[in-house]
Design a protein around this motif. Sequence first.
Motif, PDB file in Angstrom:
ATOM      1  N   LEU A 141     -32.091 -10.772 -71.061  1.00 49.96           N
ATOM      2  CA  LEU A 141     -31.519  -9.422 -71.002  1.00 49.96           C
ATOM      3  C   LEU A 141     -30.668  -9.127 -72.228  1.00 49.96           C
ATOM      4  CD1 LEU A 141     -30.493  -9.112 -67.262  1.00 49.96           C
ATOM      5  CD2 LEU A 141     -32.132  -7.695 -68.491  1.00 49.96           C
ATOM      6  N   GLY A 142     -29.919 -10.115 -72.673  1.00 43.88           N
ATOM      7  CA  GLY A 142     -29.118  -9.928 -73.884  1.00 43.88           C
ATOM      8  C   GLY A 142     -29.981  -9.640 -75.092  1.00 43.88           C
ATOM      9  N   VAL A 143     -31.063 -10.384 -75.248  1.00 41.76           N
ATOM     10  CA  VAL A 143     -31.963 -10.187 -76.389  1.00 41.76           C
ATOM     11  C   VAL A 143     -32.656  -8.826 -76.297  1.00 41.76           C
ATOM     12  CG1 VAL A 143     -34.081 -11.025 -77.482  1.00 41.76           C
ATOM     13  CG2 VAL A 143     -32.311 -12.637 -76.820  1.00 41.76           C
ATOM     14  N   ALA A 144     -33.150  -8.476 -75.114  1.00 40.84           N
ATOM     15  CA  ALA A 144     -33.848  -7.193 -74.951  1.00 40.84           C
ATOM     16  C   ALA A 144     -32.908  -6.019 -75.225  1.00 40.84           C
ATOM     17  CB  ALA A 144     -34.429  -7.094 -73.543  1.00 40.84           C
ATOM     18  N   ALA A 145     -31.688  -6.103 -74.722  1.00 39.98           N
ATOM     19  CA  ALA A 145     -30.737  -5.014 -74.950  1.00 39.98           C
ATOM     20  C   ALA A 145     -30.316  -4.942 -76.413  1.00 39.98           C
ATOM     21  CB  ALA A 145     -29.517  -5.196 -74.057  1.00 39.98           C
ATOM     22  N   ALA A 146     -30.174  -6.075 -77.066  1.00 39.61           N
ATOM     23  CA  ALA A 146     -29.834  -6.068 -78.492  1.00 39.61           C
ATOM     24  C   ALA A 146     -30.974  -5.460 -79.314  1.00 39.61           C
ATOM     25  CB  ALA A 146     -29.509  -7.478 -78.973  1.00 39.61           C
ATOM     26  N   LEU A 147     -32.211  -5.759 -78.959  1.00 39.67           N
ATOM     27  CA  LEU A 147     -33.349  -5.134 -79.636  1.00 39.67           C
ATOM     28  C   LEU A 147     -33.372  -3.630 -79.398  1.00 39.67           C
ATOM     29  CD1 LEU A 147     -36.169  -7.747 -78.959  1.00 39.67           C
ATOM     30  CD2 LEU A 147     -35.203  -7.129 -81.180  1.00 39.67           C
ATOM     31  N   LEU A 148     -33.049  -3.215 -78.188  1.00 38.86           N
ATOM     32  CA  LEU A 148     -32.959  -1.785 -77.906  1.00 38.86           C
ATOM     33  C   LEU A 148     -31.862  -1.140 -78.745  1.00 38.86           C
ATOM     34  CD1 LEU A 148     -33.901   0.631 -76.212  1.00 38.86           C
ATOM     35  CD2 LEU A 148     -32.179  -0.028 -74.522  1.00 38.86           C
ATOM     36  N   THR A 163     -33.400  -7.573 -89.168  1.00 38.65           N
ATOM     37  CA  THR A 163     -32.892  -6.837 -88.015  1.00 38.65           C
ATOM     38  C   THR A 163     -33.327  -7.508 -86.715  1.00 38.65           C
ATOM     39  OG1 THR A 163     -33.021  -4.778 -89.263  1.00 38.65           O
ATOM     40  CG2 THR A 163     -32.830  -4.587 -86.884  1.00 38.65           C
ATOM     41  N   LEU A 164     -34.575  -7.954 -86.672  1.00 40.24           N
ATOM     42  CA  LEU A 164     -35.076  -8.640 -85.481  1.00 40.24           C
ATOM     43  C   LEU A 164     -34.366  -9.966 -85.259  1.00 40.24           C
ATOM     44  CD1 LEU A 164     -38.901  -7.975 -85.812  1.00 40.24           C
ATOM     45  CD2 LEU A 164     -37.301  -6.907 -84.238  1.00 40.24           C
ATOM     46  N   VAL A 165     -34.179 -10.721 -86.330  1.00 38.58           N
ATOM     47  CA  VAL A 165     -33.478 -12.000 -86.211  1.00 38.58           C
ATOM     48  C   VAL A 165     -32.032 -11.767 -85.795  1.00 38.58           C
ATOM     49  CG1 VAL A 165     -32.663 -14.010 -87.498  1.00 38.58           C
ATOM     50  CG2 VAL A 165     -35.001 -13.203 -87.811  1.00 38.58           C
ATOM     51  N   GLY A 166     -31.400 -10.751 -86.378  1.00 39.03           N
ATOM     52  CA  GLY A 166     -30.023 -10.433 -86.003  1.00 39.03           C
ATOM     53  C   GLY A 166     -29.905 -10.041 -84.543  1.00 39.03           C
ATOM     54  N   ALA A 167     -30.850  -9.240 -84.053  1.00 33.67           N
ATOM     55  CA  ALA A 167     -30.837  -8.850 -82.648  1.00 33.67           C
ATOM     56  C   ALA A 167     -31.057 -10.053 -81.743  1.00 33.67           C
ATOM     57  CB  ALA A 167     -31.901  -7.789 -82.389  1.00 33.67           C
ATOM     58  N   VAL A 217     -30.224 -13.209 -82.406  1.00 29.97           N
ATOM     59  CA  VAL A 217     -28.998 -14.017 -82.434  1.00 29.97           C
ATOM     60  C   VAL A 217     -27.900 -13.345 -81.623  1.00 29.97           C
ATOM     61  CG1 VAL A 217     -27.171 -14.879 -83.952  1.00 29.97           C
ATOM     62  CG2 VAL A 217     -29.555 -15.147 -84.610  1.00 29.97           C
ATOM     63  N   VAL A 218     -27.724 -12.047 -81.813  1.00 27.38           N
ATOM     64  CA  VAL A 218     -26.689 -11.315 -81.073  1.00 27.38           C
ATOM     65  C   VAL A 218     -26.976 -11.368 -79.578  1.00 27.38           C
ATOM     66  CG1 VAL A 218     -25.787  -8.998 -80.612  1.00 27.38           C
ATOM     67  CG2 VAL A 218     -25.991  -9.798 -82.944  1.00 27.38           C
ATOM     68  N   GLY A 219     -28.218 -11.143 -79.186  1.00 26.46           N
ATOM     69  CA  GLY A 219     -28.576 -11.157 -77.767  1.00 26.46           C
ATOM     70  C   GLY A 219     -28.350 -12.507 -77.116  1.00 26.46           C
ATOM     71  N   LEU A 220     -28.739 -13.573 -77.799  1.00 26.36           N
ATOM     72  CA  LEU A 220     -28.517 -14.913 -77.252  1.00 26.36           C
ATOM     73  C   LEU A 220     -27.032 -15.234 -77.153  1.00 26.36           C
ATOM     74  CD1 LEU A 220     -31.335 -16.956 -79.030  1.00 26.36           C
ATOM     75  CD2 LEU A 220     -31.224 -16.295 -76.620  1.00 26.36           C
ATOM     76  N   ALA A 221     -26.278 -14.856 -78.182  1.00 22.29           N
ATOM     77  CA  ALA A 221     -24.836 -15.132 -78.177  1.00 22.29           C
ATOM     78  C   ALA A 221     -24.132 -14.351 -77.065  1.00 22.29           C
ATOM     79  CB  ALA A 221     -24.234 -14.788 -79.534  1.00 22.29           C
ATOM     80  N   VAL A 222     -24.442 -13.080 -76.931  1.00 25.00           N
ATOM     81  CA  VAL A 222     -23.791 -12.266 -75.896  1.00 25.00           C
ATOM     82  C   VAL A 222     -24.218 -12.734 -74.510  1.00 25.00           C
ATOM     83  CG1 VAL A 222     -23.639  -9.941 -74.922  1.00 25.00           C
ATOM     84  CG2 VAL A 222     -23.430 -10.279 -77.373  1.00 25.00           C
ATOM     85  N   GLY A 223     -25.470 -13.083 -74.345  1.00 27.05           N
ATOM     86  CA  GLY A 223     -25.935 -13.592 -73.050  1.00 27.05           C
ATOM     87  C   GLY A 223     -25.235 -14.878 -72.658  1.00 27.05           C
ATOM     88  N   ALA A 224     -25.072 -15.780 -73.606  1.00 27.00           N
ATOM     89  CA  ALA A 224     -24.394 -17.055 -73.330  1.00 27.00           C
ATOM     90  C   ALA A 224     -22.908 -16.846 -73.054  1.00 27.00           C
ATOM     91  CB  ALA A 224     -24.590 -18.008 -74.495  1.00 27.00           C
ATOM     92  N   VAL A 243     -22.450  -3.873 -84.101  1.00 26.88           N
ATOM     93  CA  VAL A 243     -21.604  -3.364 -83.017  1.00 26.88           C
ATOM     94  C   VAL A 243     -22.452  -2.751 -81.906  1.00 26.88           C
ATOM     95  CG1 VAL A 243     -19.872  -1.616 -82.451  1.00 26.88           C
ATOM     96  CG2 VAL A 243     -19.586  -3.032 -84.487  1.00 26.88           C
ATOM     97  N   VAL A 244     -23.451  -1.964 -82.275  1.00 27.66           N
ATOM     98  CA  VAL A 244     -24.302  -1.316 -81.266  1.00 27.66           C
ATOM     99  C   VAL A 244     -25.115  -2.361 -80.505  1.00 27.66           C
ATOM    100  CG1 VAL A 244     -26.225   0.293 -80.929  1.00 27.66           C
ATOM    101  CG2 VAL A 244     -24.380   0.864 -82.504  1.00 27.66           C
ATOM    102  N   GLN A 245     -25.680  -3.328 -81.200  1.00 29.37           N
ATOM    103  CA  GLN A 245     -26.454  -4.383 -80.533  1.00 29.37           C
ATOM    104  C   GLN A 245     -25.573  -5.171 -79.572  1.00 29.37           C
ATOM    105  OE1 GLN A 245     -28.116  -6.764 -83.637  1.00 29.37           O
ATOM    106  NE2 GLN A 245     -29.520  -5.169 -84.319  1.00 29.37           N
TER     107      GLN A 245
END
Length: 99
Positions: free
Chosen positions: A38-45, A5-9, A11-18, A66-68
Amino acid sequence: MTGSTLVGALVVGLAVGAVGRLVLPGRKAVPVWLTLALGVAAALLGAIVVGLVDRRPGGSPLLPLVVQTGFAAVAVVLAVVAAGRQTSPDPAARRKEEV
C-alpha cells in the motif's frame, strides 16, 4: 515519469510502510506485505499526481518527495485503522467482546 521517479516512489513507499507499522500502536490486523504494498502503490500515485500537476522543468525535487510521502502515509494509516475496526460477523463473538 522517469526511472528515478519510480525508484524514488518505491523507496519512499517501502520506508513509509515500514515506519507506519512501527509507529501505529496496538496489534495490526494488516499483514506486513500489504502495508508495504500500500505504501508503494500510494507513493506511485503521488508521483503520478505530481507529474500531472507540476510541469516546471526545473522544479524542486522536494515537492514529489513530500507528496509521495503524504500519499503513502495516509494510505498506510487508513488501512491499519480500517482493518483494526472490523467487527466480527458472529453475534455471539461480538457479545463476548463487549463483556
